[in-house]
Design a protein around this motif. Structure first.
Motif, PDB file in Angstrom:
ATOM      1  N   TYR A  27     -41.033 -71.145 -22.868  1.00  0.00           N
ATOM      2  CA  TYR A  27     -41.185 -71.363 -24.313  1.00  0.00           C
ATOM      3  C   TYR A  27     -42.559 -70.890 -24.792  1.00  0.00           C
ATOM      4  O   TYR A  27     -42.685 -70.216 -25.816  1.00  0.00           O
ATOM      5  CB  TYR A  27     -41.034 -72.847 -24.643  1.00  0.00           C
ATOM      6  N   ILE A  28     -43.593 -71.246 -24.042  1.00  0.00           N
ATOM      7  CA  ILE A  28     -44.959 -70.848 -24.402  1.00  0.00           C
ATOM      8  C   ILE A  28     -45.098 -69.330 -24.365  1.00  0.00           C
ATOM      9  O   ILE A  28     -45.675 -68.720 -25.266  1.00  0.00           O
ATOM     10  CB  ILE A  28     -45.970 -71.518 -23.459  1.00  0.00           C
ATOM     11  N   SER A  29     -44.553 -68.717 -23.319  1.00  0.00           N
ATOM     12  CA  SER A  29     -44.618 -67.259 -23.183  1.00  0.00           C
ATOM     13  C   SER A  29     -43.896 -66.567 -24.334  1.00  0.00           C
ATOM     14  O   SER A  29     -44.405 -65.595 -24.913  1.00  0.00           O
ATOM     15  CB  SER A  29     -44.007 -66.841 -21.839  1.00  0.00           C
ATOM     16  N   ASP A  30     -42.709 -67.042 -24.680  1.00  0.00           N
ATOM     17  CA  ASP A  30     -41.942 -66.432 -25.770  1.00  0.00           C
ATOM     18  C   ASP A  30     -42.687 -66.544 -27.101  1.00  0.00           C
ATOM     19  O   ASP A  30     -42.658 -65.619 -27.923  1.00  0.00           O
ATOM     20  CB  ASP A  30     -40.566 -67.093 -25.893  1.00  0.00           C
ATOM     21  N   THR A  31     -43.344 -67.692 -27.306  1.00  0.00           N
ATOM     22  CA  THR A  31     -44.113 -67.879 -28.545  1.00  0.00           C
ATOM     23  C   THR A  31     -45.270 -66.898 -28.616  1.00  0.00           C
ATOM     24  O   THR A  31     -45.492 -66.241 -29.647  1.00  0.00           O
ATOM     25  CB  THR A  31     -44.646 -69.320 -28.628  1.00  0.00           C
ATOM     26  N   LEU A  32     -46.018 -66.776 -27.525  1.00  0.00           N
ATOM     27  CA  LEU A  32     -47.156 -65.856 -27.513  1.00  0.00           C
ATOM     28  C   LEU A  32     -46.703 -64.397 -27.588  1.00  0.00           C
ATOM     29  O   LEU A  32     -47.452 -63.545 -28.079  1.00  0.00           O
ATOM     30  CB  LEU A  32     -47.999 -66.078 -26.258  1.00  0.00           C
ATOM     31  N   GLY A  33     -45.496 -64.110 -27.117  1.00  0.00           N
ATOM     32  CA  GLY A  33     -44.976 -62.750 -27.218  1.00  0.00           C
ATOM     33  C   GLY A  33     -44.827 -62.298 -28.657  1.00  0.00           C
ATOM     34  O   GLY A  33     -44.841 -61.099 -28.955  1.00  0.00           O
ATOM     35  N   ARG A  34     -44.710 -63.250 -29.572  1.00  0.00           N
ATOM     36  CA  ARG A  34     -44.630 -62.926 -30.997  1.00  0.00           C
ATOM     37  C   ARG A  34     -45.957 -63.083 -31.717  1.00  0.00           C
ATOM     38  O   ARG A  34     -46.215 -62.411 -32.706  1.00  0.00           O
ATOM     39  CB  ARG A  34     -43.567 -63.799 -31.660  1.00  0.00           C
ATOM     40  N   LEU A  35     -46.804 -63.949 -31.194  1.00  0.00           N
ATOM     41  CA  LEU A  35     -48.100 -64.174 -31.844  1.00  0.00           C
ATOM     42  C   LEU A  35     -49.135 -63.108 -31.520  1.00  0.00           C
ATOM     43  O   LEU A  35     -49.910 -62.692 -32.389  1.00  0.00           O
ATOM     44  CB  LEU A  35     -48.651 -65.540 -31.423  1.00  0.00           C
ATOM     45  N   LEU A  36     -49.178 -62.680 -30.273  1.00  0.00           N
ATOM     46  CA  LEU A  36     -50.280 -61.814 -29.836  1.00  0.00           C
ATOM     47  C   LEU A  36     -50.290 -60.414 -30.454  1.00  0.00           C
ATOM     48  O   LEU A  36     -51.356 -59.959 -30.894  1.00  0.00           O
ATOM     49  CB  LEU A  36     -50.289 -61.702 -28.317  1.00  0.00           C
ATOM     50  N   PRO A  37     -49.162 -59.683 -30.479  1.00  0.00           N
ATOM     51  CA  PRO A  37     -49.238 -58.311 -31.004  1.00  0.00           C
ATOM     52  C   PRO A  37     -49.859 -58.194 -32.391  1.00  0.00           C
ATOM     53  O   PRO A  37     -50.740 -57.350 -32.609  1.00  0.00           O
ATOM     54  CB  PRO A  37     -47.772 -57.845 -30.978  1.00  0.00           C
ATOM     55  N   PRO A  38     -49.485 -59.011 -33.375  1.00  0.00           N
ATOM     56  CA  PRO A  38     -50.136 -58.897 -34.693  1.00  0.00           C
ATOM     57  C   PRO A  38     -51.625 -59.231 -34.644  1.00  0.00           C
ATOM     58  O   PRO A  38     -52.405 -58.677 -35.434  1.00  0.00           O
ATOM     59  CB  PRO A  38     -49.376 -59.909 -35.553  1.00  0.00           C
ATOM     60  N   LEU A  39     -52.030 -60.134 -33.764  1.00  0.00           N
ATOM     61  CA  LEU A  39     -53.445 -60.493 -33.669  1.00  0.00           C
ATOM     62  C   LEU A  39     -54.274 -59.401 -33.005  1.00  0.00           C
ATOM     63  O   LEU A  39     -55.448 -59.231 -33.317  1.00  0.00           O
ATOM     64  CB  LEU A  39     -53.615 -61.798 -32.874  1.00  0.00           C
ATOM     65  N   LEU A  40     -53.653 -58.657 -32.109  1.00  0.00           N
ATOM     66  CA  LEU A  40     -54.382 -57.648 -31.344  1.00  0.00           C
ATOM     67  C   LEU A  40     -54.352 -56.269 -31.987  1.00  0.00           C
ATOM     68  O   LEU A  40     -55.336 -55.532 -31.938  1.00  0.00           O
ATOM     69  CB  LEU A  40     -53.803 -57.543 -29.932  1.00  0.00           C
ATOM     70  N   ALA A  41     -53.241 -55.898 -32.603  1.00  0.00           N
ATOM     71  CA  ALA A  41     -53.090 -54.546 -33.129  1.00  0.00           C
ATOM     72  C   ALA A  41     -54.114 -54.167 -34.189  1.00  0.00           C
ATOM     73  O   ALA A  41     -54.646 -53.056 -34.167  1.00  0.00           O
ATOM     74  CB  ALA A  41     -51.672 -54.355 -33.665  1.00  0.00           C
ATOM     75  N   PRO A  42     -54.444 -55.044 -35.144  1.00  0.00           N
ATOM     76  CA  PRO A  42     -55.423 -54.648 -36.167  1.00  0.00           C
ATOM     77  C   PRO A  42     -56.788 -54.296 -35.584  1.00  0.00           C
ATOM     78  O   PRO A  42     -57.529 -53.518 -36.174  1.00  0.00           O
ATOM     79  CB  PRO A  42     -55.514 -55.888 -37.063  1.00  0.00           C
TER      80      PRO A  42
END
Length: 244
Positions: free
Chosen positions: A216-231
């Motif tokens: 569950y934690i991994s799936d959540t971070l899989g959606r949170l991290l890309p927008p935070l890192l890409a900019p």
């Protein structure tokens, strides 16, 4: 006259015949209750007991075994309930994070405080030169990550147990203190990072552990991290996201 030394004539009824008859007639002793009082069986104490006493003893043993099993299941249910509550608080806090550094800090603080484990780190995979380490965030170039972790990057399930030296050194700031660990790939089409949770106990994390809450934690971070890192240009957004 008969010879008193002669062997008595056999009836031809074997133990198997008796057993077969009793199986076919389970109500036999109901019709011949007086026989139950005459039957005796050996007991652990060495004394003979009646069949009824033996049945009562067996029923009590079964009752005690069921009580123990039920108590164990209740204990597991309580542990899962506590784990769910802690995991929910962690996920709610992660959803409020505004930077990858904040995500990593929340992970580490929660794992230490709520779960009473040694530490947690977030390792982000980069396509270019990795930035300098920042707090609980670690960066690893994707090609180097492939050399170190190999097929682990392609898995969706966590890796549990004692880690290789190269894994511990890549994931933790104090690898010598890591007895066992859980390594959870964070995926969004491809692996974007690794969550690593450490315990000083070599037997705490093991291959037979359940992985539902960590997934569950991994799936959540899989959606949170890309927008935070890409900019910030620290990772390239997966192609599937580029068209949105």
């Amino acid at each position: 006259m008969t010879d008193p030394t002669a062997e008595p004539a056999t009836t031809g009824v074997s133990e198997a015949d008796v057993a077969e008859y009793l199986e076919a007639n389970p109500d036999f002793f109901e019709r011949h209750e007086h026989l139950l009082q005459k039957l005796t069986l050996p007991h652990d104490s060495g004394q003979a007991i009646s069949l009824v006493e033996r049945q009562v003893h067996l029923f009590r043993e079964q009752r005690d075994a069921l009580r123990e099993e039920l108590s164990g299941l209740i204990g597991i249910a309580r542990q899962n309930d506590q784990l769910f509550t802690r995991s929910k608080r962690l996920l709610m806090a992660l959803l409020d994070a505004r930077s990858v550094e904040e995500v990593a800090a929340i992970l580490d603080e929660t794992i230490r405080g709520e779960f009473q484990l040694q530490s947690a780190s977030l390792t982000v995979l980069t396509d270019g030169e990795p930035p300098s380490q920042c707090g609980a965030v670690r960066y690893l170039q994707r090609n180097r990550a492939r050399e170190v972790f190999g097929e682990v990057l392609d898995e969706s399930q966590p890796l549990f147990g004692r880690l290789r030296d190269s894994h511990r050194e890549a994931l933790f700031s104090a690898p010598e203190r890591v007895g066992s660990a859980a390594v959870i790939p964070v995926r969004r089409d491809e692996c974007v990072g690794l969550i690593a949770i450490a315990s000083e106990d070599e037997g705490y994390f093991h291959s037979s552990m359940g992985s539902l809450f960590m997934t569950y934690i991994s799936d959540t971070l899989g959606r949170l991290l890309p927008p935070l890192l890409a900019p910030e240009g620290r990772i390239a957004m997966p192609d599937a996201e580029a068209g949105h």
